[in-house]
Write a protein that holds these residues in place. Structure first.
Motif, short mmCIF file in Angstrom:
data_model
loop_
_atom_site.label_atom_id
_atom_site.label_comp_id
_atom_site.label_asym_id
_atom_site.label_seq_id
_atom_site.Cartn_x
_atom_site.Cartn_y
_atom_site.Cartn_z
N THR A 1 0.85 -1.21 0.00
CA THR A 1 0.00 0.00 0.00
C THR A 1 0.88 1.25 0.00
O THR A 1 0.53 2.26 -0.59
CB THR A 1 -0.97 0.06 1.20
OG1 THR A 1 -0.22 0.17 2.41
CG2 THR A 1 -1.90 -1.12 1.26
N TYR A 2 2.05 1.18 0.67
CA TYR A 2 2.94 2.34 0.67
C TYR A 2 3.70 2.47 -0.66
O TYR A 2 4.00 3.58 -1.09
CB TYR A 2 3.91 2.27 1.87
CG TYR A 2 3.14 2.38 3.16
CD1 TYR A 2 2.58 3.60 3.54
CD2 TYR A 2 2.89 1.27 3.96
CE1 TYR A 2 1.81 3.72 4.69
CE2 TYR A 2 2.13 1.38 5.11
CZ TYR A 2 1.59 2.60 5.47
OH TYR A 2 0.82 2.72 6.60
N VAL A 3 3.95 1.31 -1.29
CA VAL A 3 4.58 1.35 -2.62
C VAL A 3 3.61 2.04 -3.58
O VAL A 3 3.99 2.94 -4.34
CB VAL A 3 4.92 -0.08 -3.13
CG1 VAL A 3 5.44 -0.03 -4.56
CG2 VAL A 3 5.95 -0.74 -2.21
N SER A 4 2.33 1.65 -3.55
CA SER A 4 1.41 2.27 -4.50
C SER A 4 1.10 3.72 -4.14
O SER A 4 0.80 4.54 -5.01
CB SER A 4 0.12 1.46 -4.71
OG SER A 4 -0.34 0.97 -3.53
N HIS A 5 1.24 4.07 -2.89
CA HIS A 5 1.12 5.48 -2.52
C HIS A 5 2.27 6.27 -3.13
O HIS A 5 2.09 7.33 -3.73
CB HIS A 5 1.12 5.64 -1.00
CG HIS A 5 1.13 7.07 -0.56
ND1 HIS A 5 0.02 7.89 -0.67
CD2 HIS A 5 2.12 7.85 -0.07
CE1 HIS A 5 0.32 9.10 -0.24
NE2 HIS A 5 1.60 9.11 0.13
N GLU A 6 3.45 5.70 -3.00
CA GLU A 6 4.65 6.37 -3.50
C GLU A 6 4.63 6.50 -5.03
O GLU A 6 4.93 7.54 -5.59
CB GLU A 6 5.89 5.57 -3.04
CG GLU A 6 7.23 6.10 -3.52
CD GLU A 6 7.56 7.48 -2.96
OE1 GLU A 6 7.13 7.78 -1.84
OE2 GLU A 6 8.22 8.27 -3.68
N TYR A 7 4.27 5.41 -5.70
CA TYR A 7 4.37 5.39 -7.17
C TYR A 7 3.11 5.88 -7.87
O TYR A 7 3.18 6.44 -8.95
CB TYR A 7 4.65 3.96 -7.66
CG TYR A 7 6.02 3.42 -7.30
CD1 TYR A 7 7.04 4.27 -6.86
CD2 TYR A 7 6.31 2.07 -7.42
CE1 TYR A 7 8.29 3.77 -6.53
CE2 TYR A 7 7.56 1.56 -7.10
CZ TYR A 7 8.55 2.42 -6.65
OH TYR A 7 9.77 1.93 -6.33
N MET A 8 1.96 5.56 -7.31
CA MET A 8 0.72 5.80 -8.06
C MET A 8 -0.18 6.81 -7.36
O MET A 8 -1.33 6.97 -7.74
CB MET A 8 -0.07 4.49 -8.21
CG MET A 8 0.67 3.44 -9.00
SD MET A 8 0.01 1.79 -8.66
CE MET A 8 -1.66 2.00 -9.25
N ASP A 9 0.34 7.40 -6.30
CA ASP A 9 -0.45 8.35 -5.55
C ASP A 9 -1.73 7.70 -5.00
O ASP A 9 -2.77 8.36 -4.85
CB ASP A 9 -0.80 9.56 -6.46
CG ASP A 9 -1.35 10.71 -5.66
OD1 ASP A 9 -0.93 10.86 -4.51
OD2 ASP A 9 -2.22 11.43 -6.18
N ALA A 10 -1.66 6.41 -4.72
CA ALA A 10 -2.83 5.72 -4.14
C ALA A 10 -3.02 6.24 -2.71
O ALA A 10 -2.07 6.64 -2.05
CB ALA A 10 -2.59 4.22 -4.11
N ASP A 11 -4.26 6.21 -2.26
CA ASP A 11 -4.54 6.68 -0.90
C ASP A 11 -4.12 5.63 0.13
O ASP A 11 -4.02 4.45 -0.18
CB ASP A 11 -6.04 6.96 -0.75
CG ASP A 11 -6.48 8.10 -1.66
OD1 ASP A 11 -5.72 9.08 -1.80
OD2 ASP A 11 -7.57 8.00 -2.26
N PHE A 12 -3.92 6.08 1.37
CA PHE A 12 -3.64 5.15 2.46
C PHE A 12 -4.92 4.39 2.80
O PHE A 12 -6.02 4.82 2.46
CB PHE A 12 -3.14 5.90 3.69
CG PHE A 12 -1.78 6.52 3.50
CD1 PHE A 12 -0.72 5.76 3.02
CD2 PHE A 12 -1.55 7.86 3.78
CE1 PHE A 12 0.53 6.31 2.84
CE2 PHE A 12 -0.30 8.42 3.60
CZ PHE A 12 0.75 7.65 3.13
N ILE A 13 -4.74 3.30 3.53
CA ILE A 13 -5.88 2.41 3.82
C ILE A 13 -7.05 3.17 4.44
O ILE A 13 -8.19 3.01 4.01
CB ILE A 13 -5.45 1.25 4.75
CG1 ILE A 13 -4.42 0.36 4.02
CG2 ILE A 13 -6.65 0.40 5.17
CD1 ILE A 13 -3.90 -0.80 4.83
N GLU A 14 -6.76 4.01 5.43
CA GLU A 14 -7.84 4.72 6.14
C GLU A 14 -8.62 5.63 5.19
O GLU A 14 -9.85 5.73 5.27
CB GLU A 14 -7.28 5.54 7.31
CG GLU A 14 -6.68 4.72 8.44
CD GLU A 14 -5.34 4.07 8.10
OE1 GLU A 14 -4.71 4.47 7.09
OE2 GLU A 14 -4.95 3.12 8.81
#
Lengths: 424, 424
Positions: free
Chosen positions: A373-386
């Motif tokens: 989830t942190y990889v996709s936040h870093e690379y894809m600007d995905a949101d955190f779980i919450e």
């Protein structure tokens, strides 16, 4: 989640502290812009690194060391993430409470030995290790077609857009591979170590400061600039008339892939609405496609859809009877149309949300999923779980309908098995 | 309710046998969100000749019927779709069949009471009609074709066929096109009525649950149902000779590099003075040291370019015999087989290798204890194979010693093997 990012100059260290697991996971990612001509050399590099190092002269010695380190798991791979090529090393090892002696430092030493202390003599890679890794890669390129699934996906992407990097075999080509020498590979390695953007992700029960201190001591590299371009690939157009390509293969079953493109999507649609749409259409055994194509018409064993956010394709994949193509494709088209006509219920949307939320809870049970989830936040600007938990609730029936109206079937690829002709 | 603690891995297993004979195991793990539940019958694809409940004579049912029955259990008389039911609750449902058991399962963090009741209810309410049996045949034959397109699965089936003479592990779990087409609803009811009595089943729940609460829900569910009287199940037994059925077999597949395998058929019953589980551990350590990733022969074969990616070692526990399959992808069949046969002449290993492998087995147990899926599988595996849960795995591994290993090697007969080659 207990998460912190340290800027270490040459790399960013993403630390997550969790005492829920008996193991620690470490992921070290190198990223640079993906190019076709670098596919072979980039795939080869981690394989050569894992054949030997200064300290471990053979792969056997290296694996024996992983057993001494309480069965530490270590693997590497290269994959495309939109516009970038990621070379990733991942290790999993037991926490200090479960080993007779403290393992964390030794495990990190081992991982960094492989990555940072390669078996180099006079600025070339050790030839024996180089050749062993090259032989495996050559064999994998030769046998790429043996797996109809993997092969048909590559062929589909080639038919969608032959200039795209996704149209190439991720392993590269044998011709490119033959051109690589131990010296060229060393030069490439140096360039990776000096210029690639490096992100290190760690989830462990240790204090984040301890983890940071360990890396600060053990991994010192020159500063570099991170890449700023997005991972997302945006296309401009879709085919007004669907392209259908059929290739004959010597298989029992036919593989059918349907690629859909979209009118311009918003970030919210890419991150959330797409998930709800794909769940209703082909997200599992209760989906429209599974119920219609498999359950009602017995045309296949498996059928599913998945949305690829980085290039915004929706891919429907099915293994069908060789003589069932026309019928199966007709049913797939009909279900896509039904979605655009709004023939789905609010209950189904709620079900998709419940499933998505349950999936998020399951992510919290797995250290590697948490790291991702942190990889996709870093690379894809995905949101955190919450944030994801909140935002999925905002998806409405009208949003899914608007999304469904943007879908266009662009390319169909059939890897034809059996004796029958596709048009029968 | 009974409680046993699994040493060294911080797990407690709670168990109870209900009045209808159903055995229930619960392994709570409060630090996770998810719950994994399996409902297993001691009925596998090998059980095809038996006396049906309420009858007197042996019948022989078509090959593949166990797996067919597993598919059909998802069909409900009131039209409820099991996948939909679990899907609506954000849970995954699945089922699988192997040679000795059939398992139905769900996994999901929420709606536990609904889910567990539904799992019990749908598996305990068969609904087979001529129409729904006929419809399933097309789906299963597609699944069969999917396996036939997988070169590994095809090779595996051929190996089992070449190794066994009477043991039913010889046949594919899914059956053949002909046997599947011959299945009737009467066959399905014969199997169901014989093997799905609660006393022949085990329910295992792992994850974020309270054992007392689980027993309350499950007991209430079972107390509401009527079952026939428990009856001893009579399955025909077969003597399996130590010899293999076919010494060498060549099969064709759509592959670019031949897969060469040699499979040793080993009877452990003749080995005296060592408990069965220790025999299994010694045998797997032996093959691991001799042919696994840390073996010398593996390294030598790669250096001599006989293999590029090493030997693939796997095993099959078929009750009467244990198979060890050594497979390599190579154009040098003779060199590959000669090297293995030569290595098999001297099975002695050094003591430090035994100790290192013991360390890795214990580490794997700790990794296992972090996953509710793997814990669940351990409980089912132990129960189906031994009738109870093995609580002292750790002590067993610790007690392995060099002297006993050498005694084991002296008694081991490795003279029976079969060679199967898969080529274009």
């Amino acid at each position: 989640m207990n998460y912190q990012v340290y800027n270490m100059g040459a790399y960013r260290l993403h630390c997550v502290r969790s005492t829920n697991f008996k193991k620690t996971n470490v992921m070290i990612n190198f990223k640079r812009k993906a190019t076709k001509k670098e596919l072979s050399i980039r795939t080869l590099l981690p394989r050569v690194l894992m054949e030997s190092s200064k300290k471990y002269k053979t792969a056997r010695e290296m694996i024996i060391e992983t057993e001494n380190l309480y069965n530490l798991y270590f693997k590497s791979n290269c994959y495309l993430s939109g516009n970038y090529n990621i070379m990733s090393f991942e290790a999993t090892f037991l926490n200090n409470d479960y080993t007779e002696e403290s393992l964390f430092d030794d495990a990190i030493d081992f991982i960094l030995e492989i990555i940072n202390n390669p078996n180099i003599e006079k600025r070339v890679f050790n030839e024996k290790s180089f050749n062993l890794a090259k032989e495996i890669l050559k064999e994998e390129i030769d046998t790429f077609k043996d797996d109809p699934n993997r092969y048909s996906y590559m062929r589909l992407f080639k038919e969608i857009d032959k200039r795209s990097i996704y149209a190439s075999c991720i392993l590269g080509t044998k011709r490119e591979l033959e051109r690589i020498t131990p010296r060229k590979l060393y030069n490439y390695y140096k360039s990776v170590i000096e210029h690639d953007q490096i992100d290190i992700f760690v989830i462990s029960p240790l204090d984040k400061e301890t983890v940071q201190k360990t890396f600060a001591e053990k991994l010192v590299l020159n500063d570099r600039k991170p890449f700023i371009d997005s991972h997302y690939i945006y296309y401009e157009d879709y085919r007004k008339r669907t392209k259908i390509v059929c290739e004959k293969g010597d298989y029992e079953q036919s593989k059918l892939l349907v690629a859909c493109k979209f009118d311009l999507l918003t970030p919210f649609e890419i991150k959330y609405v797409s998930l709800v749409y794909s769940y209703i259409l082909g997200g599992g055994p209760s989906s429209k496609l599974f119920q219609t194509v498999r359950e009602k018409n017995s045309l296949c064993y498996s059928i599913s859809s998945s949305f690829k956010p980085l290039n915004q394709y929706l891919i429907i994949s099915s293994g069908i009877n060789p003589d069932s193509f026309k019928k199966a494709f007709k049913l797939i088209k009909k279900e896509i149309k039904n979605m655009a006509k709004g023939e789905f219920s609010v209950d189904k949307i709620e079900e998709a949300k419940v499933t998505f939320l349950a999936g998020l809870q399951e992510i919290k049970d797995s250290p590697s999923s948490i790291l991702n989830t942190y990889v996709s936040h870093e690379y894809m600007d995905a949101d955190f779980i919450e944030e994801r938990e909140q935002k999925i609730q905002e998806v409405t029936y009208d949003m899914v309908l608007a999304f469904a109206k943007k879908v266009h079937i662009d390319t169909v690829y059939i890897l034809q098995g059996g004796e029958e002709d596709a048009e029968n | 309710m009974q409680k046993i603690s699994l040493k060294k891995i911080d797990l407690d297993v709670f168990s109870e046998t209900l009045s209808n004979g159903l055995k229930v195991y619960i392994v709570p793990k409060k630090e996770v969100n998810n719950i994994y539940a399996t409902f297993t019958t001691d009925f596998g694809s090998n059980d095809i000749e038996f006396i049906p409940n309420g009858k007197q004579d042996y019948i022989k049912v078509p090959l593949g019927i166990t797996h067919f029955l597993e598919h059909k259990m998802f069909e409900q008389e009131d039209g409820t779709d099991a996948f939909n039911f679990f899907g609506e609750r954000g849970s995954d449902a699945n089922a699988n069949t192997n040679n000795i058991k059939t398992t139905y399962l769900f996994s999901g963090p929420n709606f536990f009471e609904d889910n567990i009741n539904f799992l019990l209810d749908y598996v305990q309410s068969p609904y087979f009609t001529d129409e729904n049996v006929e419809k399933e045949k097309g789906i299963i034959i597609q699944e069969m074709k999917m396996y036939q397109d997988d070169p590994y699965s095809k090779l595996y089936d051929a190996i089992l066929d070449a190794t066994f003479i009477n043991n039913k592990t010889k046949y594919p779990i899914i059956g053949t096109e002909e046997s599947v087409n011959s299945i009737t609803k009467e066959d399905l009811y014969d199997c169901y009525n014989t093997f799905y009595h609660p006393s022949n089943m085990v329910l295992v729940i792992t994850g974020n649950v309270d054992p007392e609460e689980v027993i309350k829900i499950v007991s209430a569910n079972q107390d509401n149902k009527k079952f026939k009287k428990e009856q001893k199940i009579d399955i025909k037994e077969y003597d399996e000779p130590n010899e293999v059925a076919i010494k060498k077999k060549v099969i064709s597949a759509n592959i670019n590099l031949p897969k060469v395998s040699i499979t040793y058929k080993i009877n452990l019953k003749n080995i005296k003075n060592i408990p069965i589980r220790k025999k299994l551990l010694y045998l797997s350590i032996l093959f691991d040291v001799k042919f696994g990733v840390t073996s010398l022969i593996n390294e030598q074969m790669r250096e001599q370019k006989i293999l590029s990616s090493g030997i693939d070692v796997s095993s099959v526990d078929a009750d009467s015999h244990i198979l060890f399959i050594l497979m390599g992808e190579t154009n040098k069949e003779t060199e590959f087989l000669d090297a293995i046969k030569k290595e098999m002449l001297d099975l002695n290993i050094i003591e430090s290798e035994l100790e290192r492998k013991k360390k890795t087995i214990i580490s794997s147990m700790i990794y296992m204890s972090d996953s509710i899926t793997r814990i669940n599988h351990k409980v089912i595996g132990d129960y189906i194979k031994y009738g109870n849960i093995i609580e002292n795995n750790y002590d067993e591994v610790k007690s392995l010693n060099y002297e006993e290993l050498n005694d084991f090697i002296k008694q081991l007969d490795t003279s029976n093997y079969t060679i199967v080659v898969e080529d274009k």
